[in-house]
Motif scaffolding. Structure first.
Motif, PDB file in Angstrom:
ATOM      1  N   TYR A  28       0.804  -1.221   0.000  1.00  0.00           N
ATOM      2  CA  TYR A  28       0.000   0.000   0.000  1.00  0.00           C
ATOM      3  C   TYR A  28       0.839   1.275   0.000  1.00  0.00           C
ATOM      4  O   TYR A  28       0.286   2.370   0.024  1.00  0.00           O
ATOM      5  CB  TYR A  28      -0.905   0.051   1.242  1.00  0.00           C
ATOM      6  N   VAL A  63       3.361   0.643   8.284  1.00  0.00           N
ATOM      7  CA  VAL A  63       2.811   1.401   9.413  1.00  0.00           C
ATOM      8  C   VAL A  63       3.412   0.883  10.718  1.00  0.00           C
ATOM      9  O   VAL A  63       4.121  -0.133  10.736  1.00  0.00           O
ATOM     10  CB  VAL A  63       1.261   1.368   9.420  1.00  0.00           C
ATOM     11  N   CYS A  88      -2.463   3.242  12.332  1.00  0.00           N
ATOM     12  CA  CYS A  88      -3.433   2.384  11.622  1.00  0.00           C
ATOM     13  C   CYS A  88      -4.754   2.531  12.361  1.00  0.00           C
ATOM     14  O   CYS A  88      -4.824   2.270  13.572  1.00  0.00           O
ATOM     15  CB  CYS A  88      -2.949   0.941  11.643  1.00  0.00           C
ATOM     16  N   SER A  89      -5.804   2.945  11.648  1.00  0.00           N
ATOM     17  CA  SER A  89      -7.093   3.168  12.310  1.00  0.00           C
ATOM     18  C   SER A  89      -7.640   1.869  12.901  1.00  0.00           C
ATOM     19  O   SER A  89      -8.310   1.874  13.932  1.00  0.00           O
ATOM     20  CB  SER A  89      -8.096   3.773  11.323  1.00  0.00           C
ATOM     21  N   LEU A  90      -7.323   0.757  12.246  1.00  0.00           N
ATOM     22  CA  LEU A  90      -7.811  -0.540  12.735  1.00  0.00           C
ATOM     23  C   LEU A  90      -7.105  -0.912  14.046  1.00  0.00           C
ATOM     24  O   LEU A  90      -7.760  -1.290  15.020  1.00  0.00           O
ATOM     25  CB  LEU A  90      -7.575  -1.598  11.645  1.00  0.00           C
ATOM     26  N   ASN A 116      -2.877  -6.428  12.616  1.00  0.00           N
ATOM     27  CA  ASN A 116      -3.055  -4.971  12.705  1.00  0.00           C
ATOM     28  C   ASN A 116      -3.448  -4.597  14.134  1.00  0.00           C
ATOM     29  O   ASN A 116      -4.575  -4.178  14.417  1.00  0.00           O
ATOM     30  CB  ASN A 116      -4.158  -4.498  11.745  1.00  0.00           C
ATOM     31  N   CYS A 174     -11.194  -0.854   9.573  1.00  0.00           N
ATOM     32  CA  CYS A 174     -10.222  -0.003   8.877  1.00  0.00           C
ATOM     33  C   CYS A 174     -11.003   1.098   8.167  1.00  0.00           C
ATOM     34  O   CYS A 174     -11.977   0.805   7.457  1.00  0.00           O
ATOM     35  CB  CYS A 174      -9.448  -0.850   7.875  1.00  0.00           C
ATOM     36  N   HIS A 175     -10.563   2.326   8.318  1.00  0.00           N
ATOM     37  CA  HIS A 175     -11.324   3.448   7.742  1.00  0.00           C
ATOM     38  C   HIS A 175     -11.263   3.455   6.211  1.00  0.00           C
ATOM     39  O   HIS A 175     -12.099   4.076   5.573  1.00  0.00           O
ATOM     40  CB  HIS A 175     -10.817   4.780   8.307  1.00  0.00           C
ATOM     41  N   VAL A 176     -10.306   2.780   5.620  1.00  0.00           N
ATOM     42  CA  VAL A 176     -10.226   2.720   4.148  1.00  0.00           C
ATOM     43  C   VAL A 176     -11.148   1.597   3.635  1.00  0.00           C
ATOM     44  O   VAL A 176     -12.020   1.821   2.794  1.00  0.00           O
ATOM     45  CB  VAL A 176      -8.769   2.451   3.672  1.00  0.00           C
ATOM     46  N   HIS A 177     -10.964   0.403   4.187  1.00  0.00           N
ATOM     47  CA  HIS A 177     -11.714  -0.748   3.658  1.00  0.00           C
ATOM     48  C   HIS A 177     -13.197  -0.717   3.982  1.00  0.00           C
ATOM     49  O   HIS A 177     -14.001  -1.314   3.270  1.00  0.00           O
ATOM     50  CB  HIS A 177     -11.082  -2.046   4.166  1.00  0.00           C
ATOM     51  N   GLU A 202     -11.173  -7.139   4.719  1.00  0.00           N
ATOM     52  CA  GLU A 202     -11.510  -6.038   5.637  1.00  0.00           C
ATOM     53  C   GLU A 202     -12.691  -5.216   5.112  1.00  0.00           C
ATOM     54  O   GLU A 202     -13.194  -4.322   5.816  1.00  0.00           O
ATOM     55  CB  GLU A 202     -10.306  -5.099   5.825  1.00  0.00           C
ATOM     56  N   CYS A 271      -4.652   4.831   1.990  1.00  0.00           N
ATOM     57  CA  CYS A 271      -4.395   4.878   3.432  1.00  0.00           C
ATOM     58  C   CYS A 271      -3.362   5.972   3.667  1.00  0.00           C
ATOM     59  O   CYS A 271      -2.207   5.834   3.258  1.00  0.00           O
ATOM     60  CB  CYS A 271      -3.873   3.525   3.893  1.00  0.00           C
ATOM     61  N   TYR A 273      -1.861   6.782   6.217  1.00  0.00           N
ATOM     62  CA  TYR A 273      -0.738   6.370   7.077  1.00  0.00           C
ATOM     63  C   TYR A 273       0.363   5.715   6.226  1.00  0.00           C
ATOM     64  O   TYR A 273       1.542   5.985   6.408  1.00  0.00           O
ATOM     65  CB  TYR A 273      -1.223   5.404   8.154  1.00  0.00           C
ATOM     66  N   MET A 274      -0.059   4.857   5.314  1.00  0.00           N
ATOM     67  CA  MET A 274       0.926   4.207   4.424  1.00  0.00           C
ATOM     68  C   MET A 274       1.629   5.263   3.570  1.00  0.00           C
ATOM     69  O   MET A 274       2.815   5.154   3.282  1.00  0.00           O
ATOM     70  CB  MET A 274       0.215   3.206   3.509  1.00  0.00           C
TER      71      MET A 274
HETATM   72 FE1  SF4 Z   1      -4.553   0.151   8.834  1.00  0.00          FE
HETATM   73 FE2  SF4 Z   1      -4.176   1.566   6.623  1.00  0.00          FE
HETATM   74 FE3  SF4 Z   1      -4.335  -1.129   6.497  1.00  0.00          FE
HETATM   75 FE4  SF4 Z   1      -6.479   0.332   7.031  1.00  0.00          FE
HETATM   76  S1  SF4 Z   1      -5.314   0.335   5.136  1.00  0.00           S
HETATM   77  S2  SF4 Z   1      -5.844  -1.530   8.096  1.00  0.00           S
HETATM   78  S3  SF4 Z   1      -5.613   2.016   8.260  1.00  0.00           S
HETATM   79  S4  SF4 Z   1      -2.745   0.085   7.521  1.00  0.00           S
END
Ligand code: SF4
Ligand code: 13P
Length: 314
Positions: A28, A63, A88-90, A116, A174-177, A202, A271, A273-274
């Protein structure tokens, strides 16, 4: 890729060689970070690979929890991560003190945690899993075992459905998935008949129900290489498209957009963070040998057995 980026990548690779450092990158991360890496992988492959290299310095472009896992597995190595704030939001959705309280309410349950998670959560865990091996590992647990699974609720529901278990699920996401738009996916499917839909577990159940293949980033990448299909709709973080396109230049990859949430102007599926791993931070991190990852000895000693158990059962 512009010349500046190419020069930066060459400088980073040269410095890594001089310092006997190995660079790891998650799928990612930004394409230019993946270009610097000696190893690109999903979270399981990165953890496995870290235990096999003899370098003095390991640089984890991913991350925070990935750097922690690497340090726990390789305590004698210097583990660097380009930005300590890459969270990581998760992982943040499950605090160790909350899990400890939940465990106390269910003393007869074992704990299976997704990778995670923080090192403190892993220290409270019996066995860690990733999206690559969750089904395989849960299948190996005693049939009558009572299990708490956390923190990803979507992954937990999916694993319950494919294993027939009734694990107690933590309510993290996870805020993205969890933001992919069902409406947009259905529209893309209607506009592209016959196209294969690939999703990370996810994602929410309604996205998984519309998918042909559900798997970890690595499994999805491998599927695109093996499949005779030429076009794919991808429901996971869009960084993976770089490696997919590189491996299959003649195929087309269509990312699913997220729901447009009020207050969030961005309609991308990245993401952030990535994306905090940038070329300048990676270069500075190698040059200054910091930020360096440290995990408290007591936590690492408790967490390592749940990660080792995962590696043995994978
Ligand atoms: Fe965490 Fe980013 Fe993976 Fe979502 S995409 S689980 S926030 S590292
Ligand atoms: P993978 O286990 O597929 O690498 O996924 C990690 C992750 O952070 C997904 O969001």
């Amino acid at each position: 890729m512009d010349l500046n980026k190419k020069e930066y990548i060459d400088k980073i690779k040269k410095l890594a060689k001089e310092k006997n450092a190995v660079i790891f990158a998650h799928y990612y991360t930004r394409p230019e970070i993946q270009e610097c890496a000696d190893f690109i992988g999903d979270s399981l492959a990165l953890a496995q690979q870290a235990t096999r290299v003899s370098a003095d310095i390991l640089v984890m472009c991913g991350v925070h929890f990935m750097g922690e896992t690497m340090k726990i597995l390789c305590p004698e190595k210097k583990v660097l991560i380009p930005d300590m704030n890459a969270g990581c939001s998760l992982a943040d959705s499950c605090k160790a003190e909350d899990l400890a309280a939940f465990k106390a309410q269910h003393p007869d349950h074992m704990v299976v945690s997704y990778v995670n998670t923080s090192a403190d959560v892993k220290a409270l865990t019996d066995v860690v899993v990733t999206s690559s091996n969750a089904k395989k590992i849960v299948d190996q647990l005693p049939k009558d075992a009572k299990i708490i699974f956390g923190p990803d609720h979507n992954l937990g529901s999916y694993i319950n459905s494919v294993t027939g278990r009734e694990m107690l699920l933590w309510n993290g996401a996870c805020h993205v998935h969890s933001r992919f738009s069902l409406e947009a996916l259905l529209q893309l499917k209607a506009e592209n008949p016959g196209v294969e839909v690939l999703a990370h577990p996810e994602c929410k159940a309604h996205i998984l129900a519309q998918s042909d293949v559900i798997g970890s980033t690595k499994a999805l990448l491998e599927h695109t290489i093996q499949s005779s299909a030429k076009r794919f709709i991808i429901a996971t973080e869009s960084g993976i498209l770089h490696e997919m396109q590189k491996a299959c230049p003649d195929k087309e990859f269509i990312p699913v957009p997220p729901e447009i949430t009020e207050g969030i102007g961005c309609s991308c599926n990245e993401c952030e963070y990535m994306r905090m791993n940038t070329l300048d931070k990676l270069y500075a991190c190698l040059r200054d040998e910091q930020p360096e990852m440290h995990v408290a000895k007591e936590t690492a000693e408790k967490a390592v057995s749940s990660i080792q158990r995962m590696l043995e059962m994978s």
